[in-house]
Design a protein around this motif. Structure first.
Motif, PDB file in Angstrom:
ATOM      1  N   LEU A  74      -0.863   3.795  -6.704  1.00  0.00           N
ATOM      2  CA  LEU A  74      -0.498   3.149  -5.592  1.00  0.00           C
ATOM      3  C   LEU A  74      -1.933   2.903  -4.702  1.00  0.00           C
ATOM      4  O   LEU A  74      -1.491   1.172  -4.172  1.00  0.00           O
ATOM      5  CB  LEU A  74       0.449   3.789  -4.660  1.00  0.00           C
ATOM      6  CG  LEU A  74       1.736   3.982  -5.232  1.00  0.00           C
ATOM      7  CD1 LEU A  74       2.712   4.802  -4.288  1.00  0.00           C
ATOM      8  CD2 LEU A  74       2.391   2.613  -5.118  1.00  0.00           C
ATOM      9  N   ASN A 518       5.381   2.097  -0.883  1.00  0.00           N
ATOM     10  CA  ASN A 518       5.540   2.070  -2.347  1.00  0.00           C
ATOM     11  C   ASN A 518       5.024   0.760  -3.308  1.00  0.00           C
ATOM     12  O   ASN A 518       5.224   0.735  -4.441  1.00  0.00           O
ATOM     13  CB  ASN A 518       7.176   1.892  -2.668  1.00  0.00           C
ATOM     14  CG  ASN A 518       7.899   3.302  -2.009  1.00  0.00           C
ATOM     15  OD1 ASN A 518       8.129   3.120  -0.873  1.00  0.00           O
ATOM     16  ND2 ASN A 518       7.819   4.401  -2.943  1.00  0.00           N
ATOM     17  N   PHE A 519       4.585  -0.097  -2.445  1.00  0.00           N
ATOM     18  CA  PHE A 519       4.138  -1.373  -3.039  1.00  0.00           C
ATOM     19  C   PHE A 519       3.121  -1.929  -2.679  1.00  0.00           C
ATOM     20  O   PHE A 519       2.737  -2.194  -1.387  1.00  0.00           O
ATOM     21  CB  PHE A 519       5.481  -2.486  -2.745  1.00  0.00           C
ATOM     22  CG  PHE A 519       5.246  -3.902  -3.349  1.00  0.00           C
ATOM     23  CD1 PHE A 519       4.734  -4.043  -4.737  1.00  0.00           C
ATOM     24  CD2 PHE A 519       5.570  -4.943  -2.668  1.00  0.00           C
ATOM     25  CE1 PHE A 519       4.539  -5.220  -5.111  1.00  0.00           C
ATOM     26  CE2 PHE A 519       5.546  -6.324  -3.014  1.00  0.00           C
ATOM     27  CZ  PHE A 519       4.809  -6.601  -4.381  1.00  0.00           C
ATOM     28  N   THR A 520       2.188  -2.325  -3.473  1.00  0.00           N
ATOM     29  CA  THR A 520       0.818  -2.508  -3.056  1.00  0.00           C
ATOM     30  C   THR A 520       0.402  -3.820  -4.019  1.00  0.00           C
ATOM     31  O   THR A 520       0.736  -3.859  -5.275  1.00  0.00           O
ATOM     32  CB  THR A 520      -0.278  -1.489  -3.467  1.00  0.00           C
ATOM     33  OG1 THR A 520       0.022  -0.454  -2.584  1.00  0.00           O
ATOM     34  CG2 THR A 520      -1.711  -1.654  -2.942  1.00  0.00           C
ATOM     35  N   THR A 560       1.277  -3.054  -7.834  1.00  0.00           N
ATOM     36  CA  THR A 560       1.697  -2.029  -8.350  1.00  0.00           C
ATOM     37  C   THR A 560       2.948  -1.376  -7.251  1.00  0.00           C
ATOM     38  O   THR A 560       2.982  -1.492  -6.155  1.00  0.00           O
ATOM     39  CB  THR A 560       1.034  -0.542  -8.643  1.00  0.00           C
ATOM     40  OG1 THR A 560       1.513   0.454  -9.100  1.00  0.00           O
ATOM     41  CG2 THR A 560       0.307  -0.215  -7.230  1.00  0.00           C
ATOM     42  N   TYR A 561       3.881  -1.014  -7.906  1.00  0.00           N
ATOM     43  CA  TYR A 561       5.204  -0.479  -7.329  1.00  0.00           C
ATOM     44  C   TYR A 561       5.698   0.675  -7.882  1.00  0.00           C
ATOM     45  O   TYR A 561       5.828   0.820  -9.046  1.00  0.00           O
ATOM     46  CB  TYR A 561       6.277  -1.495  -7.368  1.00  0.00           C
ATOM     47  CG  TYR A 561       7.538  -1.046  -6.631  1.00  0.00           C
ATOM     48  CD1 TYR A 561       7.755  -1.169  -5.281  1.00  0.00           C
ATOM     49  CD2 TYR A 561       8.755  -0.404  -7.256  1.00  0.00           C
ATOM     50  CE1 TYR A 561       8.999  -0.733  -4.703  1.00  0.00           C
ATOM     51  CE2 TYR A 561       9.933   0.086  -6.866  1.00  0.00           C
ATOM     52  CZ  TYR A 561       9.870  -0.032  -5.287  1.00  0.00           C
ATOM     53  OH  TYR A 561      11.157   0.223  -4.789  1.00  0.00           O
ATOM     54  N   GLN A 562       5.946   1.930  -6.942  1.00  0.00           N
ATOM     55  CA  GLN A 562       6.557   3.050  -7.508  1.00  0.00           C
ATOM     56  C   GLN A 562       7.927   3.690  -6.552  1.00  0.00           C
ATOM     57  O   GLN A 562       7.735   3.619  -5.275  1.00  0.00           O
ATOM     58  CB  GLN A 562       5.380   4.196  -7.547  1.00  0.00           C
ATOM     59  CG  GLN A 562       4.526   3.880  -8.396  1.00  0.00           C
ATOM     60  CD  GLN A 562       3.412   5.135  -8.784  1.00  0.00           C
ATOM     61  OE1 GLN A 562       3.477   5.957  -7.809  1.00  0.00           O
ATOM     62  NE2 GLN A 562       2.401   4.721  -9.549  1.00  0.00           N
ATOM     63  N   ASN A 563       8.759   3.978  -7.085  1.00  0.00           N
ATOM     64  CA  ASN A 563       9.567   4.717  -6.289  1.00  0.00           C
ATOM     65  C   ASN A 563      10.069   5.857  -7.304  1.00  0.00           C
ATOM     66  O   ASN A 563       9.577   6.005  -8.326  1.00  0.00           O
ATOM     67  CB  ASN A 563      10.911   4.051  -5.645  1.00  0.00           C
ATOM     68  CG  ASN A 563      11.757   3.432  -6.910  1.00  0.00           C
ATOM     69  OD1 ASN A 563      11.902   3.846  -8.084  1.00  0.00           O
ATOM     70  ND2 ASN A 563      12.743   2.425  -6.391  1.00  0.00           N
ATOM     71  N   SER A 569       3.814  -2.019 -12.801  1.00  0.00           N
ATOM     72  CA  SER A 569       2.317  -2.607 -12.406  1.00  0.00           C
ATOM     73  C   SER A 569       2.058  -3.701 -13.492  1.00  0.00           C
ATOM     74  O   SER A 569       2.721  -3.965 -14.334  1.00  0.00           O
ATOM     75  CB  SER A 569       1.492  -1.698 -12.507  1.00  0.00           C
ATOM     76  OG  SER A 569       1.057  -1.147 -13.566  1.00  0.00           O
TER      77      SER A 569
END
Length: 768
Positions: A74, A518-520, A560-563, A569
Motif C-alpha cells: 500500500l 486502503n487506496f493509494t 493499489t487498493y486492498q481490503n 493494483s
C-alpha cells in the motif's frame, strides 16, 4: 556472470576464504528485518512506514492480500510487487532460486535449463531488461559480478533461507542504490529468527533423484542476553538434473543473529556460505534432440566435447554483513552496514559441447604433435567490500534523508585452451582450435585483473503538505571507476592497462496520494544510469573509444487498493533507453558500441479476490514492448508479455494451489530471419521486424498441495507435508536457443522445457 550459451566462457576463482567472513561476524552485522517497505532500504522495524489495519492485511491469513502470490504494498511509490514467505513456503520447491520466485510477479520471465533451480537461470528478464541491467540485492546489499553486473541464481543461498522478495520495476528514488538501478531492483530478504525456540529437520525428495536434507535452529528470544535471537540453517541438496547427465550438488550454511541493544537499537550479524558442483547443460542441436529426445543434456562418451565430466562447475561463495539500526529519538533514524562477499568459480567445458568426436591438435613443449578433445578451462574470482550508510530526520513537514553506498570489488578472470589426450590427461593447447588465428583460440584467451569502485551519495526530501499526500524529490550522484591490468585482454589477447571514471547526477521525483488507508495512487519520473560493461574494453585501445554510458528516462504511474476480500493494483510505464550498447561484428575485431535508443513501455496489473470457503482467485500480467527507436526492431530476449493466474484454497491446515504461468513470444537474436528454413524450432514472427528466431508463447501449469498437522493445537508439533507438481501438462516445448555452435558456427543449441516433475517436502519442527 557468463552465459554458457556462447562458445566462450568465463572462469571464476573466489578470493578470500570464509574465514574472513567469519571474522567479520564477531562484530555487529547488517540487520535485515522483514518489512513491507517497497524500497530496498532494508531498514527493518526501526524505519518501517507501513502501519495500520490496512497494511496488516498482508499478514492476516484468509485475506486477499495475504493469499495473493504477488501483491503491491500500500505504500508503493513505483510499480512494486511483494512475494511473502507464505507463498514461497507453499508454492515453490526447495530447489528453486530467487529467479523462480521473482517469476511469480508481473513482467518477469526466466528459463530454467535443467529443471527448477537445478542450474543457473537464463535471466530473469524484467520488462525486457536483461540480467545486468537491473539490481539484485540481498538484505539491501547490491551484489553481482563487476564485469557485467550479472548474477548467479544458484550460487549464494538456498530458497529455504528467503523470507520474502520485493520486485521494484523502476529506478526507485535517490536513496535506491546499486550498479544497475535503471532497470529495477529484485530485493531478496532473508528469514528472521522466530519468536519460538525450535529445531526443524526437513527433507525433500522428487524427480530426477533429487533430495534435500536440512535442519533449522531457532533460539527464540534469549532473555539473559537482552532478548537476543538467532536462526541457523544448514542444507545439502543433490540431483541428477532434468536433462541427461547434468547432476548438481549443493551445500549451504546460513546464520543470522539479532541483538537488541536497547529499545531503539538492533545489531544484526549474518553469515552465508555456499558450495556447488554441477555438470551443466548448454542446450542441444535439432539433430541431437531428434536422436536422443528433448531432455538431452550431456553425453557419457569421453571422446566427445559434450562429455558430462568435461562440462563442469565448482563454485564457492560467501557473504557476510554487520548492521546497526537505531532510533536516536527526536526523529533521528540511522542504518549503517558493513559487508563483504566473494565468488570463486573454477570450470571446464568442451569448446563446442554440441559436437561429438572432433580432435584438437596439441603442440607440447617438446614439439610433439598429439590429438585429443578440445576443452576450455576458466576461472573467475572476486571479492567485494562495501558499506551503506543512511541517516533520516523526521520533521513536522516530512522527512529529510541522506546517505551513501560505497563498494570496491577486485575481480580476476582467466580462460585458456586445453586438450584432453587419452593416457596423458588435460594439456595446454599451444596451437589453438580450430586454428591458431590471432584473437580466436590461443592458449590463453584472457587473463585480467579488474577493479570496480562505486560511490553513490544521495539526498532526498519527502514533503507531506497535507494528509495523505507525499511529494518526494531527490538527487543521487553515481560514480564508477574501472581499472584493468590485463596481460591478455579478452578479444585481443594483447596486454592492456586502463583506468577511467564515469559519473552522473540522477534526479528523481515522485508523488503519492492516499485517498484512504486502503487506496493509494502514485506517479514517478526518474533518470537511470548504468556503469559501462567490461565488454567495451575488449579492443586494442579503449581510450580512443567514444562510448557513452547507457542511461534511461523513466515515467511511471499506478495505484493499489486492498481490503479484506480484494487486492488490486495496476500501472503504466514508458522508459526511454539511451546509448543502447550492441556488438558490432568485424571478425576478430568485434567490438561494442552505442547504436541509439530503445523504448520500453507497457501496462501491468495484479488482482486477488477471496471467493469464500477458503478459496482465492488470483491473476497478474504484464504487456511489454521493447523496440529500437531507429529501426523499430524488437529487442531480443524480451518476452512480449507474462501472466500468472489460478486458484488457492487455504483453510483448516490445508493449502492447495493451481497456477498457470504464461510467457509471451520473444526473439532470440539468433536464427537468421526466424523462419523454419534457418531455425527448425522457430516460427514466423507474429509482429514487427525480427532480430532473430521467434519463439512462440508457452504455458506451464504448477500444482501445490500442503497439509499442516496439529495446526490448531499450540501444544503439539505442527508437522507439515507438501507436494509440488511442476509442469503438470508435461509441456516439452522448445522455448529458446542459446546461440551458434559447430565447426562452422552454424548449429543452434536449443533449450526446451524439462517436462513434468514432482517433489515431496516434510518439515517437523520440535519446540523446546
Amino acid at each position: 556472470m557468463r552465459y554458457r550459451f556462447t562458445r566462450r566462457r568465463v572462469l571464476v576463482r573466489a578470493c578470500s576464504p570464509l574465514a574472513l567472513a567469519l571474522s567479520l561476524a564477531a562484530a555487529p552485522a547488517v540487520a535485515q528485518t522483514v518489512s513491507d517497505a517497497p524500497v530496498n532500504l532494508d531498514l527493518g522495524s526501526v524505519l518501517a512506514t507501513a502501519t495500520g489495519a490496512a497494511a496488516d492485511l498482508v499478514h492476516t491469513p484468509g485475506t486477499a492480500p495475504y493469499e495473493a502470490p504477488s501483491k503491491a504494498p500500500l505504500n508503493s511509490s513505483q510499480p512494486t510487487s511483494q512475494v511473502t514467505h507464505n507463498t514461497i513456503s507453499n508454492m515453490t520447491t526447495g530447489t528453486e532460486s530467487f529467479a523462480d520466485i521473482a517469476r511469480l510477479t508481473p513482467s518477469v520471465s526466466t528459463i530454467d535449463p535443467n529443471g527448477p533451480g537445478l542450474q543457473e537461470s537464463n535471466g530473469p528478464v524484467l520488462r525486457g531488461f536483461q540480467d545486468g541491467q537491473y539490481n539484485v540485492t540481498f538484505d539491501g546489499i547490491p551484489f553481482g559480478d563487476s564485469n557485467d553486473f550479472t548474477h548467479h541464481s544458484t550460487s549464494f543461498f538456498a530458497a529455504h533461507q528467503i523470507g520474502q522478495m520485493i520486485i521494484d520495476r523502476g529506478p526507485g528514488t535517490a536513496e535506491t542504490v546499486g550498479d544497475a538501478t535503471f532497470g529495477g531492483t529484485m530485493s531478496i530478504r532473508t528469514i528472521d529468527p522466530s519468536a519460538q525456540r525450535s529445531v526443524t529437520p526437513y527433507g525433500e525428495w522428487g524427480s530426477w533423484d533429487t533430495n534435500i536434507g536440512g535442519v533449522t535452529l531457532n533460539t527464540g528470544s534469549i532473555q539473559s542476553a537482552n532478548g537476543t535471537s538467532a536462526v541457523i540453517d544448514a542444507e545439502h541438496m543433490q540431483s541428477n538434473g532434468g536433462k541427461t547427465n547434468t547432476p548438481q550438488e549443493r551445500s549451504n550454511f546460513f546464520g543470522k543473529v539479532m541483538v537488541p541493544v536497547n529499545a531503539g537499537t538492533v545489531v544484526t550479524v549474518m553469515v552465508d556460505y555456499n558450495k556447488l558442483f554441477q555438470s551443466f547443460d548448454t542446450g542441444a542441436t535439432a539433430a541431437q534432440m531428434a536422436m536422443y529426445g528433448s531432455d538431452y543434456g550431456n553425453s557419457t562418451d569421453p571422446t566427445s566435447q559434450g562429455y558430462y565430466k568435461y562440462n563442469t562447475d565448482h563454485i564457492t561463495t560467501d557473504m557476510e554483513y554487520i548492521d546497526l539500526q537505531s532510533n536516536f529519538g527526536n526523529g533521528w533514524l540511522y542504518d549503517g552496514k558493513l559487508y563483504t562477499y566473494a565468488y570463486d568459480h573454477r570450470g571446464m567445458n568442451g569448446v563446442d559441447p554440441t559436437q561429438g568426436i572432433i580432435a584438437g591438435n596439441v603442440v607440447t613443449t617438446t614439439g610433439t604433435i598429439v590429438s585429443g578433445v578440445p576443452l576450455q578451462q576458466m576461472e573467475m574470482a572476486y571479492r567485494s567490500f562495501g558499506t551503506i550508510q543512511r541517516l533520516q530526520k523526521n520533521l513536522s513537514f516530512g522527512d529529510v534523508k541522506t546517505g551513501l553506498w560505497y563498494d570496491w570489488q577486485y575481480n580476476t578472470r582467466f580462460q585458456g585452451e586445453y586438450v584432453y589426450v587419452a593416457g596423458q590427461g588435460i594439456l595446454p593447447n599451444y596451437t589453438g582450435y580450430p586454428s591458431p588465428t590471432p584473437g580466436n583460440y590461443g592458449q590463453i584467451d584472457r587473463l585480467q585483473h579488474n577493479q570496480l569502485y562505486t560511490l553513490q551519495p544521495y539526498g532526498q526530501i519527502d514533503w507531506k503538505p497535507i494528509d495523505g499526500l507525499t511529494l518526494t524529490a531527490g538527487v543521487k550522484y553515481s560514480m564508477f571507476r574501472r581499472t584493468m591490468d590485463a596481460p591478455y585482454n579478452q578479444g585481443t589477447q594483447t596486454a592492456l592497462g586502463y583506468d577511467h571514471t564515469w559519473g552522473k547526477l540522477l534526479p528523481s521525483a515522485e508523488v503519492r496520494y492516499a485517498f484512504n488507508p486502503n487506496f493509494t495512487v502514485y506517479a514517478q519520473a526518474a533518470e537511470g544510469f548504468l556503469a559501462p560493461n567490461m565488454k567495451i574494453l575488449y579492443i586494442p585501445n579503449p581510450s580512443n573509444s567514444n562510448f557513452k554510458p547507457e542511461t534511461t528516462i523513466n515515467f511511471q504511474a499506478g495505484g493499489t487498493y486492498q481490503n479484506q476480500n480484494l487486492a488490486l493494483s495496476a500501472d503504466v510505464y514508458n522508459i526511454h533507453f539511451q546509448n543502447y550498447m550492441q556488438k558490432v561484428s568485424a571478425g576478430p575485431n568485434s567490438y561494442y558500441t552505442n547504436i541509439g535508443g530503445v523504448i520500453y513501455r507497457g501496462i501491468e496489473g495484479e488482482a486477488a479476490y477471496t471467493l469464500g470457503y477458503g478459496l482465492t482467485a488470483f491473476a497478474n500480467a504484464g504487456y511489454n514492448e521493447a523496440f529500437q527507436t531507429g529501426t523499430k526492431d524488437y529487442v531480443a530476449q524480451a518476452p512480449q508479455g507474462t501472466a500468472n493466474f489460478g486458484l488457492i484454497y487455504d483453510k483448516d491446515g490445508l493449502y492447495a494451489s493451481i497456477m498457470d504461468q504464461w510467457t509471451g513470444g520473444e526473439y532470440s537474436g539468433n536464427g537468421g530471419t526466424g523462419t523454419t528454413a534457418t531455425n527448425p524450432y522457430a516460427n514466423s514472427p507474429a509482429v514487427g521486424k525480427s532480430p532473430g528466431g521467434w519463439y512462440d508463447p508457452y504455458n506451464v501449469v504448477n500444482l501445490a498441495v500442503a497439509y499442516t498437522f496439529n495446526h490448531a493445537d499450540p501444544n503439539r508439533t505442527p508437522v507439515k507435508v507438501k507436494l509440488n507438481v511442476d509442469n503438470l501438462t508435461n509441456n516439452k516445448q522448445v522455448i529458446f536457443d542459446q546461440g551458434y555452435f559447430g565447426v562452422n558456427g552454424d548449429q543452434l543449441a536449443y533449450t526446451s522445457l524439462t517436462g513434468i516433475s514432482a517433489f515431496v517436502n516434510l518439515e517437523v519442527p520440535i519446540n523446546f
